[in-house]
Scaffold this motif. Structure first.
Motif, short mmCIF file in Angstrom:
data_model
loop_
_atom_site.label_atom_id
_atom_site.label_comp_id
_atom_site.label_asym_id
_atom_site.label_seq_id
_atom_site.Cartn_x
_atom_site.Cartn_y
_atom_site.Cartn_z
N THR A 1 -3.45 12.09 -1.05
CA THR A 1 -3.10 10.66 -1.63
C THR A 1 -4.68 10.09 -2.57
O THR A 1 -4.46 8.76 -2.47
CB THR A 1 -2.91 9.61 -0.67
OG1 THR A 1 -3.70 9.43 0.35
CG2 THR A 1 -1.84 9.60 -0.11
N TYR B 1 -5.13 -0.42 8.30
CA TYR B 1 -3.32 0.43 8.58
C TYR B 1 -2.86 0.10 10.36
O TYR B 1 -1.85 -0.81 10.62
CB TYR B 1 -2.85 1.77 8.43
CG TYR B 1 -2.38 2.55 8.61
CD1 TYR B 1 -1.37 2.12 8.11
CD2 TYR B 1 -2.24 3.39 10.07
CE1 TYR B 1 -0.32 2.67 8.57
CE2 TYR B 1 -1.45 4.27 10.64
CZ TYR B 1 0.08 3.73 9.84
OH TYR B 1 0.83 3.93 9.96
N ARG C 1 -0.60 -2.80 12.20
CA ARG C 1 0.98 -2.39 13.30
C ARG C 1 0.38 -2.48 14.27
O ARG C 1 1.61 -2.70 15.39
CB ARG C 1 0.77 -0.72 13.01
CG ARG C 1 1.34 -0.24 11.48
CD ARG C 1 1.46 1.55 11.80
NE ARG C 1 2.66 1.99 13.21
CZ ARG C 1 3.00 3.25 13.15
NH1 ARG C 1 2.36 3.59 13.02
NH2 ARG C 1 3.84 2.83 14.50
N PRO D 1 3.98 -5.86 8.51
CA PRO D 1 4.81 -5.17 7.08
C PRO D 1 3.33 -4.35 6.61
O PRO D 1 1.81 -4.49 6.63
CB PRO D 1 5.09 -5.43 6.37
CG PRO D 1 4.32 -6.79 6.07
CD PRO D 1 4.10 -7.47 7.77
N SER E 1 1.94 -1.71 3.77
CA SER E 1 2.15 -1.34 2.08
C SER E 1 2.54 -0.38 2.44
O SER E 1 2.14 0.90 2.90
CB SER E 1 1.23 -2.10 1.34
OG SER E 1 -0.18 -1.31 1.74
N GLU E 2 3.19 -0.02 1.23
CA GLU E 2 3.62 1.75 0.52
C GLU E 2 2.70 2.52 0.33
O GLU E 2 2.98 3.49 0.68
CB GLU E 2 4.89 1.38 -0.45
CG GLU E 2 5.82 0.59 -0.36
CD GLU E 2 7.16 0.44 -1.71
OE1 GLU E 2 6.59 1.98 -2.43
OE2 GLU E 2 8.06 0.07 -1.10
N ASP E 3 1.15 1.88 -0.18
CA ASP E 3 0.65 2.89 -0.80
C ASP E 3 -0.02 3.58 0.61
O ASP E 3 -0.34 4.11 1.12
CB ASP E 3 -0.60 2.09 -1.97
CG ASP E 3 -1.21 0.51 -0.96
OD1 ASP E 3 -0.52 0.28 -0.30
OD2 ASP E 3 -1.57 1.15 -0.84
N LYS E 4 -0.11 2.87 1.67
CA LYS E 4 -1.04 2.67 2.81
C LYS E 4 -0.08 3.55 3.75
O LYS E 4 -0.62 4.70 4.89
CB LYS E 4 -1.49 0.73 3.31
CG LYS E 4 -2.26 0.39 2.73
CD LYS E 4 -3.88 0.98 2.98
CE LYS E 4 -4.63 -0.17 2.13
NZ LYS E 4 -4.59 -0.48 0.65
N ALA E 5 1.29 3.27 3.80
CA ALA E 5 1.93 4.12 4.64
C ALA E 5 2.46 5.56 3.53
O ALA E 5 1.46 6.41 4.71
CB ALA E 5 3.40 3.52 4.63
N ALA E 6 1.75 5.47 2.90
CA ALA E 6 2.33 6.97 1.82
C ALA E 6 0.89 7.41 2.73
O ALA E 6 1.07 9.21 3.39
CB ALA E 6 1.56 7.12 0.60
N ARG E 7 -0.64 7.43 2.61
CA ARG E 7 -2.22 7.55 3.06
C ARG E 7 -1.67 7.80 5.17
O ARG E 7 -2.56 9.28 4.90
CB ARG E 7 -2.95 6.69 2.56
CG ARG E 7 -4.11 7.20 2.82
CD ARG E 7 -5.35 6.37 1.59
NE ARG E 7 -5.36 6.62 0.76
CZ ARG E 7 -5.52 6.53 -0.33
NH1 ARG E 7 -6.58 5.31 -0.14
NH2 ARG E 7 -5.33 6.52 -1.42
N ALA F 1 0.64 6.92 7.08
CA ALA F 1 1.38 7.08 8.29
C ALA F 1 1.63 8.53 8.40
O ALA F 1 2.05 9.84 7.92
CB ALA F 1 2.91 6.96 7.23
#
Length: 261
Positions: free
Chosen positions: A140, A172, A176, A181, A183-189, A191
Motif C-alpha cells: 500500500t 489508526y 479506533r 471511523p 478512512s478506506e486508505d488507512k483501513a487498507a494499509r 487493518a
C-alpha cells in the motif's frame, strides 16, 4: 504545496518564527525536490532542482539558512556524487548547514556515505523513512519506504541519525480507540489481525492513564540509534498531548508486550 498555495507550510512556519523572533532558537528542517503534483511521474531530484528548491525554501521561510535540508525522493538515474556535490555547494554558500535524504534505498544511502567519506564531504546527516509500531502492508506504500530490518541494522551499526514519518499510523489506533471511523486508505494499509492485537493492548494501557500517542512516539525514540518521531496533529490539544507524552516515562515492560505482538 498540498496546502492552499505553493509552499504554504514553509510560509506559515516562516511567519511564526518572524512574529516571535525565534529563528535562532529553532532547529529548522525542510525538504525539496519532490515531483510537481500535476506531474508526479517526473523526477525533480537533480542538481538544478536542488539549487532551485533551496532558494525557494529560503524565500518561503523568510530565513537566510536552513539547518537540515532533506531530498524528498531519489533519482537513481543521477549519479549520487552529483547530488551530494550540489548539496555541498549549498553548504558552502551558507544556505544549508546539514543535509539528509528521504525514501532512498539502502544501497544508495551506502553509496552516498562511501562517496562522502572518500572526499571528506559532510554527506547525509540524517535519513528519513516510515517507521511505526503498527504493522504495515508494504504493497500500500507506493514509492514510500519502510525502515525494514536491513535498514534498521545499518542505522544501528553506523549510528546515522534517523527521523520517522507516519509513525502514528495516520491516527489508526487512536481513531479506533475512540470509536471514530477509519478512512478506506488507512483501513487498507493497517487493518489486520496483528494490529487488532496491538489495539487491544493499547486499550489496556490507555486505561491506566496513558495516551495512544505516548506509545507510538516512544516506539521511535527507543531505537538503538538517534531517532526522532515526526508527529502530525490537527488540533492544539493533540499537539500538547504529544509534548506531554514525550516527557512521560513508559514502562519498558509495556513496550516489550506491544513489540512482541
Amino acid at each position: 504545496d498540498w496546502g492552499p498555495e505553493p509552499g504554504s507550510s514553509e510560509k506559515t512556519i516562516g511567519a511564526w518564527m518572524r512574529e516571535r523572533g525565534t529563528r535562532s532558537r529553532v532547529v529548522l528542517a525542510t525538504k525539496g525536490c519532490h515531483p510537481r503534483l500535476d506531474r508526479p511521474e517526473v523526477s525533480r531530484v537533480s542538481p538544478a532542482c536542488v539549487h532551485e528548491d533551496v532558494e525557494s525554501s529560503l524565500r518561503n521561510l523568510g530565513t537566510d539558512y536552513i539547518d537540515l535540508y532533506f531530498l524528498h525522493r531519489d533519482n537513481p538515474q543521477i549519479p549520487v556524487g552529483e547530488l551530494l556535490e550540489s548539496l555541498e555547494e549549498e553548504v558552502k554558500k551558507g544556505n544549508i548547514r546539514y543535509y539528509g535524504c528521504s525514501n532512498w534505498s539502502l544501497d544508495r544511502v551506502k553509496e552516498a556515505r562511501e562517496y562522502a567519506a572518500a572526499r571528506d564531504l559532510k554527506g547525509f546527516s540524517c535519513n528519513q523513512l516510515m517507521y511505526t509500531l503498527a504493522k504495515v502492508k508494504p504493497e500500500t506504500l507506493g514509492d514510500l519506504m519502510l525502515l525494514d530490518e536491513p535498514f534498521f541494522r545499518f542505522h544501528e551499526e553506523s549510528g546515522m541519525n534517523f527521523t520517522a514519518y507516519m509513525c502514528q499510523a495516520g491516527g489508526y489506533f487512536e481513531k479506533r480507540l475512540a470509536g471514530r471511523p477509519v478512512s478506506e486508505d488507512k483501513a487498507a494499509r493497517y487493518a489486520s489481525k496483528g494490529n487488532d492485537q496491538i489495539l487491544e493492548k493499547l486499550r489496556e494501557f490507555c486505561g491506566l492513564g496513558y495516551a495512544c500517542n505516548d506509545f507510538m512516539l516512544h516506539y521511535v525514540r527507543m531505537a538503538p540509534f538517534p531517532a526522532i518521531p515526526l508527529g502530525g496533529f490537527r488540533t492544539r490539544k493533540q499537539l500538547l498531548e504529544a509534548i506531554r507524552g514525550i516527557e512521560r516515562r513508559i514502562p519498558e515492560s509495556f513496550m516489550k508486550e506491544l513489540m512482541a505482538l
